[in-house]
Design a protein around this motif. Structure first.
Motif, PDB file in Angstrom:
ATOM      1  N   ARG A 258       0.835  -1.204   0.000  1.00 34.31           N
ATOM      2  CA  ARG A 258       0.000   0.000   0.000  1.00 34.31           C
ATOM      3  C   ARG A 258       0.865   1.247   0.000  1.00 34.31           C
ATOM      4  NH1 ARG A 258      -5.612  -0.837   2.793  1.00 34.31           N
ATOM      5  NH2 ARG A 258      -5.946  -2.976   2.123  1.00 34.31           N
TER       6      ARG A 258
ATOM      7  N   TYR B  25      -1.763  -5.497  -5.668  1.00 30.80           N
ATOM      8  CA  TYR B  25      -3.135  -5.787  -5.227  1.00 30.80           C
ATOM      9  C   TYR B  25      -3.392  -7.254  -4.881  1.00 30.80           C
ATOM     10  CZ  TYR B  25      -4.539  -1.106  -6.749  1.00 30.80           C
ATOM     11  OH  TYR B  25      -4.664   0.242  -6.899  1.00 30.80           O
ATOM     12  N   ARG B  26      -2.366  -8.096  -4.871  1.00 30.04           N
ATOM     13  CA  ARG B  26      -2.531  -9.510  -4.525  1.00 30.04           C
ATOM     14  C   ARG B  26      -3.604 -10.190  -5.376  1.00 30.04           C
ATOM     15  NH1 ARG B  26       0.333 -10.262   0.396  1.00 30.04           N
ATOM     16  NH2 ARG B  26       1.974  -8.692   0.149  1.00 30.04           N
ATOM     17  N   THR B  27      -4.570 -10.826  -4.719  1.00 26.53           N
ATOM     18  CA  THR B  27      -5.596 -11.549  -5.471  1.00 26.53           C
ATOM     19  C   THR B  27      -6.299 -10.616  -6.451  1.00 26.53           C
ATOM     20  OG1 THR B  27      -6.097 -12.389  -3.271  1.00 26.53           O
ATOM     21  CG2 THR B  27      -7.269 -13.381  -5.130  1.00 26.53           C
TER      22      THR B  27
ATOM     23  N   ARG C  50     -10.351  -0.649  -0.821  1.00 25.40           N
ATOM     24  CA  ARG C  50      -9.449  -0.469   0.322  1.00 25.40           C
ATOM     25  C   ARG C  50      -9.946   0.661   1.225  1.00 25.40           C
ATOM     26  NH1 ARG C  50      -3.259  -0.382  -1.879  1.00 25.40           N
ATOM     27  NH2 ARG C  50      -3.021  -2.600  -2.393  1.00 25.40           N
TER      28      ARG C  50
ATOM     29  N   GLN D 152     -12.847  -0.467   3.167  1.00 23.68           N
ATOM     30  CA  GLN D 152     -12.429  -1.375   4.245  1.00 23.68           C
ATOM     31  C   GLN D 152     -11.911  -0.581   5.441  1.00 23.68           C
ATOM     32  OE1 GLN D 152      -9.811  -4.019   1.900  1.00 23.68           O
ATOM     33  NE2 GLN D 152     -10.962  -5.732   2.779  1.00 23.68           N
TER      34      GLN D 152
ATOM     35  N   LEU E 264     -15.674  -7.172   4.225  1.00 27.14           N
ATOM     36  CA  LEU E 264     -15.122  -7.322   2.882  1.00 27.14           C
ATOM     37  C   LEU E 264     -16.219  -7.242   1.829  1.00 27.14           C
ATOM     38  CD1 LEU E 264     -12.677  -7.967   1.081  1.00 27.14           C
ATOM     39  CD2 LEU E 264     -13.209 -10.387   1.374  1.00 27.14           C
TER      40      LEU E 264
ATOM     41  N   THR F 128     -15.303 -14.598  -3.128  1.00 28.10           N
ATOM     42  CA  THR F 128     -15.722 -14.235  -1.771  1.00 28.10           C
ATOM     43  C   THR F 128     -16.793 -15.186  -1.260  1.00 28.10           C
ATOM     44  OG1 THR F 128     -17.051 -12.555  -2.853  1.00 28.10           O
ATOM     45  CG2 THR F 128     -15.168 -11.791  -1.566  1.00 28.10           C
TER      46      THR F 128
ATOM     47  N   SER G 133     -12.407 -15.718   3.059  1.00 33.13           N
ATOM     48  CA  SER G 133     -11.270 -14.790   3.099  1.00 33.13           C
ATOM     49  C   SER G 133     -10.325 -14.974   1.917  1.00 33.13           C
ATOM     50  CB  SER G 133     -10.502 -14.998   4.400  1.00 33.13           C
ATOM     51  OG  SER G 133     -10.072 -16.347   4.445  1.00 33.13           O
TER      52      SER G 133
ATOM     53  N   SER H  80      -8.002 -10.898  -1.460  1.00 31.83           N
ATOM     54  CA  SER H  80      -7.290  -9.821  -0.777  1.00 31.83           C
ATOM     55  C   SER H  80      -7.005  -8.734  -1.790  1.00 31.83           C
ATOM     56  CB  SER H  80      -5.998 -10.363  -0.178  1.00 31.83           C
ATOM     57  OG  SER H  80      -5.060  -9.325  -0.075  1.00 31.83           O
ATOM     58  N   PHE H  81      -7.122  -7.505  -1.362  1.00 26.37           N
ATOM     59  CA  PHE H  81      -6.772  -6.398  -2.267  1.00 26.37           C
ATOM     60  C   PHE H  81      -5.477  -5.749  -1.831  1.00 26.37           C
ATOM     61  CE2 PHE H  81     -11.271  -7.099  -2.816  1.00 26.37           C
ATOM     62  CZ  PHE H  81     -11.356  -7.185  -4.188  1.00 26.37           C
ATOM     63  N   GLY H  82      -4.625  -6.540  -1.202  1.00 25.21           N
ATOM     64  CA  GLY H  82      -3.280  -6.087  -0.850  1.00 25.21           C
ATOM     65  C   GLY H  82      -3.254  -5.269   0.433  1.00 25.21           C
TER      66      GLY H  82
END
Lengths: 303, 604
Positions: free
Chosen positions: A2, B462-464, B518, B521, B527, B594, B599, B602-604
Motif C-alpha cells: 500500500r 493488489y494480490r488476489t 481499500r 475497508q 469485505l 468471496t 477470506s 485480498s486487495f493487498g
C-alpha cells in the motif's frame, strides 16, 4: 502493498510554487516554438523521403555531401534505427521515380560493395501537407471544445471545464516545446507529424482521465462534507485519489517505456511524446487543474 | 450473487462472439504455416483444391495495414478545374478560362469549394451574366434560362459522378493488374485513396493510376509546312548564338542552346531527338513566344511515349509534329488485346472499333494513303505508322511498346475506359515487406513485455485483486482483437501502439475500484460490503474518465487518415473492452471467490 494509504499532502498550498514552475515551462516552450519554430515532419511540410537499408554500416556525412550536388539542395539525412539504415529527405521537385533514380545511382557509385534496398518511400505534395496540417489543428481544437462541453454538462460548473482545458493546453504546449528544444539532441526523430498529433490527443485524453477522476471525487466530497471550505475539500479529494493517480501513471509509464524501447524506429517519436505527456499530465492534474478551479471558484464567489 | 447470472451470460456471449470472429484469423495463420512447408507444386495444387475455403478465410481475417505487410498507399485528386473546363467544351472562352484559373487558386488558398468560388468570381465580373451559356445540356435540363445556382448544382453533380466514375475505372484497372485485397475509397469530394498491399513495382502502378487513357488518332503535321518551321527554329537558335557572339566576345564559345539538348532530325515530321533529362529543357526553348509565333497554326508537337535506343545505349525521345485537330478518339474502341508481330515477335496492342468508328477510320485512312497517322495516348505518341491502304474493318494497332508488361497495362487502361479528368498524385507512401515484418515483431514484443510488467506489478500491489485484474487484462486484449475482426478494421502499427497503451490504461478502472474497496475497508466495513460499495462508488469516475477518452478517439478517427484511423479504432475498441472486462468480469470473479471462501480475496 500500500502506497499513500492516508496521504495528507498540501497540494493547494504548493500551488504558488507550481504556478511558477508551470509558467516557466510554459513560457519557455512558447518561446522555443515561436523563435525556433515547430520541426514539421514530411506529413506537414511535404517532400520526399526514402529509407535505404544497407548491408553494412554507412556514413551519413559522406552521403550528405555526395547527394547534395545531384539532388540540387542539401538533403536531410539521418540514421533510421540502426547505423545501416538511412533516411533521406529532399525537397527536390522532380518526379519521385527520377529522384529515387538519382539517389540509387549516387549510392551505388559511393558504395559499390555495400548493396542496399529501398525499404520505405513517402511522398507528400505541398498542398496535401497543408491539408493534413489544418486537419490536425482542427482535431486538437475540436477535442478541446468537446471536452469543455462534456465537463460542463457532467459537472455543471464552468470553472471545472476551464481548469481541465487549461491543464490540457498546458500539457500540449509544453510537450511541443520539449519536442522543439530537444529535436537536435536526441538520436531519433522528434518531428511533428500525424503520429505525434495522435500522441497529443492521447495525452489530452490521459490528462483528462486523471483530472476527471479528481473532479469526480470533489463532487462526491462536496455532497458528503457539506460545510467544508472549498479549498481543503479539493485538497482532500486530491489525497483521496492520489494512490489511484500514481498507480495508473506507473502502469501506463511501464507500457509506454516498453513501447519506446521495443516499438521500433517508426514509433520512437510517438512513444516519446506519450512518455513526457503522461508525467506532465499527472503533474498537471495534481497541481494545475484543481488549483485553477479553486482559484476561479474563489474569484466567482467574491464578485 | 444476485444478478450475476446475467453478467455471466454476457461474458459467455461476448467470449463466444470473439471466438467466432477470431476463428478465421487463427485458422488462416495455421493454413499459411501449413502451406509454407509444402513444395511449390504441392502448394499450388492445395491452393487450387481449397480455393473456396482459403478465399473465405482470407476475407474474414483480421487484416494487417500496409505499414505491417508492406505495400503502396496513394492519394489521388481529380482535376476538377480541368473537368469543369472540358464540360464547357467548345463554348469555353477566355473569360471562362480566367474565371476557372482564379477560382482554382482561391479555393486552394481559402480551402473552399472550387465550384462556389467559380460562380462567385464569374458573378463578380458581370452580375447579370449567366453560366448557362457554357453548360447548355438538354439531357440534364440545363437551358439558356438556367440560373447560376442551378448550374452550380449541375456542376457539383457532374463532379460527383466524375469521381465515382474515376473510382470505378481505377478499381477495374487495379483488379486487372492483379493485386489481392486492394482498397479504393472516396475521400471528400475530389479525392481517392488507393491501398495496394504487397505492390513492388511503383512506377507501373503510378502510370496505371494516372493514365487518363485519352486515346486519339491524329494526322501527322503537314510535312512541308512543318519542315519549314523546324528549319527556321534551328536558324533562329543559330542566329541567337551569333548575336551573343558579337555582343560579348567572352561568350564566343557559347553553344547553341537548342543543339545542346536536341539532336536535329532529317525526317519531315520530326523536330529532333532528346535524352530523358533534356526533354523539359527542349520544351522550355520551344515554347518561347518567338518560336510559338513561327509554328504553323494547325500543328502541335508531342513526345514519343517510349525512347529509341541511341548511340552508346542512351535513350532518346522523339519530338514529333502532329495536327492539332483530333480525327478520332478512344470512345470508338470496342475491344483491345495484346498481339505479337509474327515477324519480329514484338508485342503490340490491337484494337477493334465499333461500326461508326470503323466508318470514320476508313474515311481517314482512305484520304491519307501514304501519310502517317499518329496514335496518341495521354498526350504521348505511341506510333505514327504510314497508311498503306484504306482500312475499312475498323482495326488498328499500337506499336512501339516497351515490352509485354506495357502492352498488357495499355490494354487494361484502354478497356477500363477513359478517366473523366486527369488525376494527380497528392501523396504516396510505400513500405517494403521486410520493414513491415520488423514492425510486426517490434509490436508483438512491446505487447508481450508491456503485458508482463503490468501483470506482475498488479499482483504485487493488489494480490488476489491484481491477479483478477490480470485475467481481465488478458481477456481484454483478446476482446480488442475480436472487435477489430468483427468490424473488419485493419491492424496497423499505430494500432498495435494503441493496444499497448490500452494495456497500461485498462487497469485504471480496476485501480479505481480496488483503491475504493481499500478505502471502504478502512471505514470498518466487511469485505463483502466494501466490495459492493467499492464497485458502486468508483463507477461514476470510471464512466467520466472513459467517456472523455472515447470522445478523443472519435475525433482522432474523424480527422486522422490512414494509420491514425487505425490507432483511433483500437483505442475505441480498447475502451469498450476494458470497461467490460474491468467492471463485469472482475466483479463476477471477485463475487465467486468471496462466496466460495470467506477470506480468499485480498486487495493487498
Amino acid at each position: 502493498m500500500r502506497w499513500f494509504e492516508t496521504p495528507n499532502f498540501d497540494f493547494n498550498g504548493a500551488r504558488k510554487v507550481a504556478y511558477i514552475f508551470s509558467a516557466i515551462l510554459f513560457l519557455a516552450s512558447l518561446g522555443a516554438i515561436l523563435t525556433k519554430g515547430l520541426q514539421y515532419g514530411i506529413d506537414f511540410k511535404g517532400g520526399k523521403e526514402f529509407v535505404l537499408d544497407f548491408e553494412n554500416p554507412v556514413s551519413v556525412v559522406d552521403m550528405r555531401s555526395d547527394l547534395s550536388v545531384p539532388l540540387g539542395a542539401t538533403p536531410e539525412l539521418k540514421l533510421f534505427g540502426s547505423d545501416s539504415e538511412i533516411l533521406i529527405r529532399t525537397d527536390n521537385e522532380q518526379p519521385i521515380s527520377e529522384v529515387q533514380q538519382i539517389i540509387t545511382s549516387s549510392m551505388t557509385e559511393l558504395y559499390p560493395d555495400n548493396p542496399f534496398t529501398v525499404i520505405k518511400t513517402d511522398v507528400v505534395g505541398p498542398r496535401f501537407a497543408e491539408d493534413l496540417k489544418s486537419g490536425a489543428l482542427q482535431a486538437i481544437i475540436y477535442a478541446i471544445v468537446i471536452i469543455f462541453i462534456y465537463i460542463l454538462i457532467r459537472f455543471r460548473n464552468w470553472t471545472f471545464s476551464a481548469g481541465a482545458v487549461a491543464a490540457l493546453i498546458h500539457d500540449v504546449v509544453i510537450v511541443l516545446g520539449i519536442f522543439t528544444l530537444m529535436a537536435d539532441l536526441v538520436p531519433f526523430s522528434l518531428q511533428v507529424d500525424q503520429a505525434i498529433i495522435a500522441a497529443f490527443l492521447t495525452i489530452v485524453g490521459y490528462s483528462l482521465n486523471d483530472t476527471v477522476v479528481v473532479f469526480d471525487r470533489i463532487r462526491e466530497n462536496s455532497n458528503v462534507h457539506k460545510g467544508m471550505d472549498f479549498m481543503p475539500m479539493v485538497n482532500k479529494s486530491l489525497n483521496d485519489t492520489l494512490s489511484r493517480t500514481v498507480i495508473t501513471s506507473i502502469t501506463t509509464l511501464f507500457v509506454v517505456t516498453v513501447l519506446f524501447i521495443f516499438g521500433g524506429e517508426v514509433l520512437k517519436g510517438f512513444s516519446f511524446a506519450l512518455l513526457i505527456g503522461i508525467v506532465l499530465g499527472t503533474y498537471s492534474s495534481l497541481f494545475v487543474a484543481s488549483s485553477l478551479v479553486v482559484e476561479l471558484e474563489a474569484r466567482t464567489k467574491k464578485s | 450473487m444476485q444478478g450475476n447470472g446475467f453478467k455471466i451470460g454476457c461474458i459467455v456471449a461476448f467470449l463466444a462472439l470473439t471466438i467466432y470472429y477470431l476463428y478465421p484469423t487463427v485458422v488462416w495463420s495455421l493454413e499459411q504455416n501449413y502451406m509454407e512447408e509444402l513444395s511449390p507444386s504441392e502448394r499450388a495444387q492445395y491452393q487450387e483444391e481449397e480455393q473456396q475455403k482459403l478465399e473465405e478465410l482470407r476475407t474474414n481475417t483480421l487484416s494487417l495495414g500496409l505499414d505491417l505487410q508492406g505495400g503502396m498507399h496513394v492519394t489521388l485528386e481529380v482535376g476538377v478545374p480541368q473537368l469543369i473546363r472540358e464540360l464547357a467544351g467548345e463554348n469555353a472562352d477566355q473569360l471562362l478560362n480566367d474565371v476557372i484559373d482564379v477560382a482554382a487558386e482561391r479555393s486552394l488558398e481559402n480551402d473552399t469549394d472550387f465550384i462556389d468560388e467559380m460562380v462567385a468570381e464569374f458573378e463578380s465580373r458581370d452580375p447579370d451574366a449567366r453560366l448557362s451559356r457554357y453548360y447548355r445540356n438538354d439531357a440534364m435540363d440545363i437551358t439558356r434560362r438556367s440560373t447560376n445556382e442551378e448550374i452550380a448544382t449541375f456542376l457539383k453533380t457532374q463532379r460527383q459522378s466524375a469521381l465515382d466514375r474515376a473510382i470505378e475505372i481505377i478499381r477495374t484497372r487495379v483488379d486487372r493488374y492483379g493485386v489481392t485485397e486492394p482498397s479504393i475509397v472516396k475521400q471528400g469530394n475530389n479525392r481517392i485513396v488507393v491501398e495496394l498491399p504487397g505492390v513492388e513495382d511503383k512506377e507501373r502502378v503510378r502510370s496505371l493510376l494516372k493514365g487518363t487513357a485519352r486515346l486519339e488518332f491524329r494526322l501527322a503535321a503537314d510535312a512541308q509546312e512543318f519542315r519549314g518551321f523546324v528549319n527556321s527554329v534551328y536558324e533562329y537558335y543559330d542566329d541567337y548564338t551569333e548575336s551573343a557572339d558579337t555582343a560579348d566576345s567572352a561568350a564566343s564559345n557559347q553553344f547553341n542552346p537548342l543543339e545542346e539538348v536536341l539532336v536535329p532530325a532529317q525526317s519531315p515530321y520530326l523536330v529532333g531527338y532528346a535524352t530523358p533529362e533534356d526533354t523539359a529543357r527542349v520544351m522550355d526553348l520551344l515554347t518561347t513566344e518567338e518560336i510559338q509565333r513561327m509554328m504553323p497554326r494547325s500543328t502541335t508537337m508531342m513526345w514519343s511515349a517510349n525512347p529509341l535506343e541511341g548511340q552508346g545505349g542512351s535513350d532518346l525521345y522523339q519530338l514529333i509534329g502532329v495536327r492539332t485537330q483530333v480525327e478520332l478518339t478512344g470512345d470508338v474502341i470496342e475491344a483491345a488485346s495484346v498481339q505479337f508481330d509474327p515477324a519480329t515477335n514484338v508485342p503490340e496492342v490491337s484494337m477493334t472499333m465499333n461500326s461508326e468508328g470503323a466508318r470514320k477510320w476508313g474515311r481517314i485512312t482512305g484520304a491519307n494513303i501514304g501519310k502517317p497517322v499518329a496514335i496518341v495516348l495521354d498526350g504521348f505518341v505511341f506510333s505514327y505508322p504510314n497508311v498503306n491502304t484504306k482500312i475499312s474493318n475498323g482495326r488498328s494497332s499500337i506499336t512501339g511498346l516497351d515490352g509485354v508488361d506495357e502492352a498488357e497495362d495499355l490494354v487494361n487502361i484502354l478497356l477500363s475506359g477513359a478517366l473523366p479528368a486527369p488525376l494527380e498524385i497528392l501523396e504516396e507512401r510505400t513500405v517494403g515487406a521486410t520493414l513491415g515484418a520488423e514492425s510486426i515483431q517490434a509490436g508483438l514484443n512491446s505487447i508481450l513485455f508491456g503485458l508482463g510488467i503490468v501483470a506482475i506489478f498488479m499482483i504485487i500491489y493488489y494480490r488476489t485483486g491484481g491477479g483478477i485484474a490480470d485475467l481481465a487484462l488478458l481477456l481484454n486484449i483478446i476482446f480488442i482483437l475480436g472487435i477489430l475482426a468483427a468490424f473488419k478494421a485493419t491492424l496497423t502499427l499505430p494500432g498495435i501502439a494503441g493496444i499497448v497503451l490500452t494495456i497500461g490504461m485498462a487497469v485504471d478502472a480496476n485501480v479505481l475500484i480496488f483503491d475504493r474497496i481499500r478505502e471502504e475497508q478502512r471505514t470498518g466495513k466487511t469485505l463483502k460490503a466494501s466490495i459492493e460499495a467499492g464497485y458502486a462508488n468508483a463507477m461514476s469516475a470510471i464512466v467520466d474518465a472513459n467517456v472523455t477518452t472515447f470522445f478523443v478517439a472519435i475525433i482522432l478517427f474523424s480527422f486522422g487518415v490512414g494509420p491514425i484511423k487505425g490507432f483511433a479504432v483500437t483505442l475505441m475498441a480498447g475502451i469498450v473492452a476494458s470497461l467490460f472486462s474491468a467492471i463485469v468480469i472482475t466483479r463476477v470473479v471477485v463475487d465467486y471467490l468471496t462466496q466460495a471462501k470467506k477470506s480468499a480475496v485480498s486487495f493487498g
